[in-house]
Motif scaffolding. Structure first.
Motif, PDB file in Angstrom:
ATOM      1  N   THR A 131       0.828  -1.202   0.000  1.00 39.40           N
ATOM      2  CA  THR A 131       0.000   0.000   0.000  1.00 39.40           C
ATOM      3  C   THR A 131       0.868   1.260   0.000  1.00 39.40           C
ATOM      4  O   THR A 131       1.985   1.254   0.519  1.00 39.40           O
ATOM      5  N   ASN A 132       0.344   2.308  -0.589  1.00 35.50           N
ATOM      6  CA  ASN A 132       1.017   3.604  -0.574  1.00 35.50           C
ATOM      7  C   ASN A 132       0.457   4.504   0.521  1.00 35.50           C
ATOM      8  O   ASN A 132       0.892   5.639   0.664  1.00 35.50           O
ATOM      9  N   GLN A 133      -0.507   3.988   1.271  1.00 33.28           N
ATOM     10  CA  GLN A 133      -1.114   4.769   2.341  1.00 33.28           C
ATOM     11  C   GLN A 133      -0.107   5.041   3.443  1.00 33.28           C
ATOM     12  O   GLN A 133       0.767   4.213   3.716  1.00 33.28           O
ATOM     13  N   HIS A 188      -7.960  -0.570   7.825  1.00 34.52           N
ATOM     14  CA  HIS A 188      -7.179   0.551   7.325  1.00 34.52           C
ATOM     15  C   HIS A 188      -6.902   0.540   5.815  1.00 34.52           C
ATOM     16  O   HIS A 188      -6.591   1.578   5.252  1.00 34.52           O
ATOM     17  N   ILE A 189      -7.006  -0.623   5.177  1.00 37.09           N
ATOM     18  CA  ILE A 189      -6.635  -0.709   3.762  1.00 37.09           C
ATOM     19  C   ILE A 189      -7.807  -1.151   2.889  1.00 37.09           C
ATOM     20  O   ILE A 189      -8.093  -0.537   1.869  1.00 37.09           O
ATOM     21  N   GLY A 190      -8.483  -2.216   3.265  1.00 39.49           N
ATOM     22  CA  GLY A 190      -9.602  -2.710   2.484  1.00 39.49           C
ATOM     23  C   GLY A 190      -9.838  -4.189   2.706  1.00 39.49           C
ATOM     24  O   GLY A 190      -9.057  -4.855   3.382  1.00 39.49           O
ATOM     25  N   LYS A 191     -10.908  -4.685   2.146  1.00 37.77           N
ATOM     26  CA  LYS A 191     -11.316  -6.077   2.308  1.00 37.77           C
ATOM     27  C   LYS A 191     -10.240  -7.012   1.764  1.00 37.77           C
ATOM     28  O   LYS A 191      -9.712  -6.824   0.674  1.00 37.77           O
ATOM     29  N   VAL A 192      -9.937  -8.042   2.554  1.00 35.50           N
ATOM     30  CA  VAL A 192      -8.952  -9.055   2.145  1.00 35.50           C
ATOM     31  C   VAL A 192      -9.718 -10.204   1.502  1.00 35.50           C
ATOM     32  O   VAL A 192     -10.504 -10.871   2.166  1.00 35.50           O
ATOM     33  N   THR A 193      -9.499 -10.394   0.216  1.00 42.01           N
ATOM     34  CA  THR A 193     -10.136 -11.509  -0.493  1.00 42.01           C
ATOM     35  C   THR A 193      -9.055 -12.422  -1.031  1.00 42.01           C
ATOM     36  O   THR A 193      -8.027 -11.971  -1.520  1.00 42.01           O
ATOM     37  N   VAL A 194      -9.303 -13.711  -0.923  1.00 38.43           N
ATOM     38  CA  VAL A 194      -8.306 -14.697  -1.361  1.00 38.43           C
ATOM     39  C   VAL A 194      -8.637 -15.181  -2.751  1.00 38.43           C
ATOM     40  O   VAL A 194      -9.736 -15.317  -3.149  1.00 38.43           O
TER      41      VAL A 194
END
Length: 91
Positions: free
Chosen positions: A19-21, A85-91
């Motif tokens: 991430t660039n956040q 903080h970043i977004g949904k984690v999908t596999v």
């Protein structure tokens, strides 16, 4: 089930690493401590320190806060932190 959880954790780590956040230092320390707790093979991880190194002191403090978590619980909390903080984690 365990393999799926592990791949979700690895995906969360990938998302956090790429991430660039920008995050406040306390959030970064939480990411650090949960990752170290989830991946340490021989128990509790203590980073090498230099006398008077403030950064190391903060890292050790963050690690102490998660030392009672199981590796599985640390992985789950890491995934939750990424999703917050970043977004949904999908596999």
């Amino acid at each position: 089930m365990m393999a799926q959880e592990n791949s979700k954790f690895l995906k969360a780590y990938e998302m956090a690493s790429s991430t660039n956040q920008q995050f406040p230092p306390d959030v970064l320390l939480h990411f650090y401590a949960l990752y170290k707790r989830a991946t340490e093979k021989n128990g509790f991880y203590i980073p090498p320190t230099n006398t008077g190194d403030l950064r190391s002191a903060f890292k050790i403090n963050a690690l102490v806060q998660v030392k009672d978590l199981s590796k599985t619980e640390a992985e789950k909390q890491y995934i939750d932190l990424v999703e917050t903080h970043i977004g949904k984690v999908t596999v």
